[in-house]
Design an enzyme around this catalytic site. Sequence first.
Site, PDB file in Angstrom:
ATOM      1  N   ASP A 105       0.843  -1.189   0.000  1.00 25.39           N
ATOM      2  CA  ASP A 105       0.000   0.000   0.000  1.00 25.39           C
ATOM      3  C   ASP A 105       0.885   1.248   0.000  1.00 25.39           C
ATOM      4  OD1 ASP A 105      -2.789   1.093   0.396  1.00 25.39           O
ATOM      5  OD2 ASP A 105      -1.826   1.954   2.166  1.00 25.39           O
ATOM      6  N   GLU A 165       1.533   0.207  -4.977  1.00 20.43           N
ATOM      7  CA  GLU A 165       1.080   1.489  -5.512  1.00 20.43           C
ATOM      8  C   GLU A 165       2.296   2.401  -5.673  1.00 20.43           C
ATOM      9  OE1 GLU A 165      -3.283   2.493  -3.959  1.00 20.43           O
ATOM     10  OE2 GLU A 165      -1.886   2.170  -2.306  1.00 20.43           O
TER      11      GLU A 165
END
Length: 646
Positions: free
Chosen positions: A307, A336
Amino acid sequence: MKTINTLCENLLNDDGTTTFTLWSPSAKAVNVNIYKDSFGEKENSYKLEKDSSNFWKVTINKNLKNKFYDFEVTNSKTIIAQDPYAVAVGVNGIRAMVCDLKDTNPEGFENDKYVSLKRENDAIIMETSIADATNDKSIDIPEKYRGKFLGMAQKEYIDYVKKLGVTHIQIMPFFDFGSIDESKNDGMQYNWGYDPVNYFSLEGSYSTNPFDGNTRIKEFKELVNTLHRNNIGIIMDVVFNHTYSLGDFCFQKIEPDYFFRKTNSSYSNGSGCGNEVASEKEMVREYIIKCVCYWTKEYHIDGFRFDLMGCIDIETMNLISRELKKINPNIILYGEGWHALQCGLENKLLALKENVKQLEKIGVFSDDIRDSIKGHVFYNDSMGFVNGGNKMENDIAFSVVGAIRHYQVDYSNYSYSSNGPWNDNACKIINYVSCHDNYTLWDKLNIVYDENIKKSSKLKKINKKKLLLAQNRLSAAIVFTSQGIPFFLQGEEILRSKEMYDGDKFIGYAENSYNLSKEINSIKYNLNEEKKKMLNYYKGLIAVRKKFNQFKLITENEINKSIAFYKLNEKIVLYTIDDLIVIYNANIRSKKLNLGKILENKIIGKNLEVYVYDDKASDVPLKILKGTKCFELKIPMVSCTVIKIS
């Protein structure tokens, strides 16, 4: 017996003793408190001694198996802290538990194996959460397992995933997170879980007994064992960019301000969640690396999704990759490639999309393909290629080749990524149109349509449902036929929607449903004919992708040698990959293409096996045509066509 409480030093004792270890250079004194259970009174307290490397240690010469503990740390004041390395915890993760991990293994788990692929981009990844997957009563499983680890281990769920054809499931956070009160375990609470409390421990609300540290471990291992027996890999969603809270986080209590980045006297907030983990610091880096290695070894995790990976420094990510590849050479790593706000480190040091060429076997999500297909994720009236966007053919070509430099892509007219082609290996790009964040694909298509219907007389002349179904299919088809690794949110294949109601009144779609009801978030398996047809289309696309290695090229040289674009205008993208023809038609009317003329001598006298056409996709030819000099093919409105020349 081997008991374990920490992964710092003196990990396992064969003689039944337990060694407690804590790193804290600034502490003046450290005690370990022992408890019978996760909320009762203290039974004993033992003093730890500090060594020359700033580790505090004590070995207790008695069997403490299944006892609970915490640390009492004295600096300017005395505070109670969790063990940062606790692998088993009690209710709400407040106290750690000494456990024998062998006792938590389901039958045969010691022989469990990672899922292996011939190459990394053979992966087909579906995202879900433990809660979403089985909370709805439309899936027939025992009530006590609904929304739990063991819910996903039930035959009904496993059969659904196997028939769909995915190779890996990415599961949203299942480490111990802070936003749900596990002591209630009433089935009413809901949260995505992007708020870490104990990184080495499992979330108790997903177990049938959150008070017992062993139960959550046993039940999660049963899920892993079941998935692996069915040749389905598990990818763990990890959050090393921020913690649930700053002041209450155990590392902050043990060694104040070490775990977090600060700019002058203020805490950096690149995560947008109030704090930002200082991954570049020696003990923080070691902590993160040991954490992912532990999950990989103990639970046989097949991959990790990071994340806001753009908050983590490049050096740490590359060390993670090196260490994990030693354990499992087939492990899948991606994240990400962005941060929410500016970080406390310079961008050039961070694992951002723009720096992917510096990452070692670590991929990033492509927001390029996401927004080029269906419109910008943050603007409701933004249209992509499939739903009305103009002159976006070149943008789609950029994504078809996996954001790798290709001689036919016009980078002077590509503005989404300002530096043009940012990738160097197709295994390092994750292609998707929807994930847990933002609107579901079906909701986004509805919103864009509703925002633009008043501006377009053409849209008013076509059936809305028919058009949106076609847009959904074409969105998926572009993802599954582009170079890279395809990824989709579970439910996308059955038109998942997060509709919100006030009583019986529809009030809109949930964009950020992280703490909304289970009713809004859960997967609904009761399918009408439209949903069944879409599910079959996704199954067909996945089967087609598995059949043809042409969709799984890797290097810039392979991609430039194999892929040739023949049409990038009039809302049509037509290209070949060696002996495959791929056509995307974004027009709201069918188009006739003279393939004999466009492709010249490629198809004359050849059999043309059609695998994807209109609303159908299959790894067995839907029909076989004969190529001629004047061969003309009708391409249905808003559709993908895939043909093999044989």
